[in-house]
Design an enzyme around this catalytic site. Sequence first.
Site, PDB file in Angstrom:
ATOM      1  N   ASP A   1       0.871  -1.183   0.000  1.00  0.00           N
ATOM      2  CA  ASP A   1       0.000   0.000   0.000  1.00  0.00           C
ATOM      3  C   ASP A   1       0.901   1.224   0.000  1.00  0.00           C
ATOM      4  OD1 ASP A   1      -2.221   1.908   0.655  1.00  0.00           O
ATOM      5  OD2 ASP A   1      -3.324   0.040   0.914  1.00  0.00           O
TER       6      ASP A   1
ATOM      7  N   HIS B   1       2.292   2.417  -3.076  1.00  0.00           N
ATOM      8  CA  HIS B   1       1.524   3.480  -3.718  1.00  0.00           C
ATOM      9  C   HIS B   1       2.211   4.833  -3.645  1.00  0.00           C
ATOM     10  CE1 HIS B   1      -2.295   0.865  -2.938  1.00  0.00           C
ATOM     11  NE2 HIS B   1      -1.461   0.328  -3.816  1.00  0.00           N
TER      12      HIS B   1
END
Length: 492
Positions: A290, A313
């Site tokens: 993430d 991300h």
Amino acid sequence: MFQRDRAVLRPWTVACGLMLTMGAVAGAQDTRQVVEPKIPSACVKLEPHLKGALREQDEEKLDTERIQKAIDGCKPGMAVELLRGTAASGYFLTGPLEMREGVTLLIDKDVTLYGSRDPKVYETPNPDAKPGDPIKCGTSMPRPAAFPVQLAATAAARRGGCRPLITINDAKNVGIMGDGTIDGRGYAKILGKDYSWWQMARKAQPTDDLYFNPRLIQANHADGLVLYRVHLNNSPNFHVGVNNTNGFTAWGVHLQTPTDKSLDARNTDGIDPGTSQNITVAYSWIDNGDDNIAIKQGVSHMSVIHDHFYSGHGMSIGSETVLGQSYLVVHDLVEDHTSSGIRIKSNVKRGGPAHDLIYKGVCMKDVPIPIAISPYYTNQTVEPFEDPKYTGDKIPDYKGITLQDIYSETPGDVLIAGLNDEHRTQVMLQNVTIKGIKPSQVHLFYDDLTVRSPGTNIPLRESANPTVKLVGDGEKAVEQVDPCAGKFVPMQ
């Protein structure tokens, strides 16, 4: 025995001079004088009881009590040291641990501290629970209609859920250090279930269900917290969450999830500070499932310096920005195949002010969206390129953003957007290059953009619409030898 002086660390000490003078180079940041941490002497040394390969029956032989007793009895300023001992392969297996003020948990090289996969040991005490009630940890449930995303963790704590593997609560000057590993085993099947922590998280995603997984490290009111050199792997949920803290340093941290790249690890953020100030993340390596770093609301005076990001991300702010983020510097960051590069994300349901943000000396490769400054967040991996037309009164408002010496070796999309004419996004670009970018890849809305020499190769004028105000020569960035040559190296 832990090696307290290694030649490989000496360049870090020299490089620290850059950190101490960053204020003159890149503006506001962590207001402390941050230097390389030092490892304290041990108050007690523990050898592993468990040896060989991790086995099913080891869940009945947890080291929790033994380690916690050592932490509770250690004097401030000293460390509980986990040794490899005489075994060729020794390890520790534990349920939740709570750190005490001034105490360091020191994990030697070639030592792994594994988290239990038994949800019962993580269950958060629930005062309303009745005998025989099922536990929540390790389960999921539909999200109540009046249950904002940003309140999920708080509500889980009130109503039952999972405690973190390591908690630092109302304890100053805590350290987690060493060249060993803390492994949360997010890949392992939860005891009594037919799914792993990660599989449960992914299954909950399509309907946005609540699910209850333990975090690896969670700190609250933990001034002076230090993570140093430690390896953090395979967390079931976020790796490091820090709240209500003045002074947090992560130096030389190696964070990798999943370690088995054939697996899928949803919602495993790397380092997430919130409602805190004076934070430095330096010389660290983050490869996860993430946001590599996600700066939550209420954070000010933060430095992200000399770091490498891999899967993840990107360097994110948000999605919660209600209390604001301010005075950030990101300097000398390498992002290698992150989904986004420089990412600011929020929407009208959770937005607020973000200002005085400096990104300088960022190298990117194989990043599909090198720049995403967006009020359009829809809870997805990347932002859409147009307004989703949500309704709400928590308005994202981005001001005073500097992008300087930014270089992407590969083409990708750029999104820079304000919400409307009353809430315009203000960005200065100087020497920004996205190689191979096309006008169709540039998405600009309600922006005040200033371009300073030597400019940018992003086709701003070709892509601008009537809501964009552009000041500056807009000339292409000066052609130069690749400034990022040699910086893309394997994860360490």
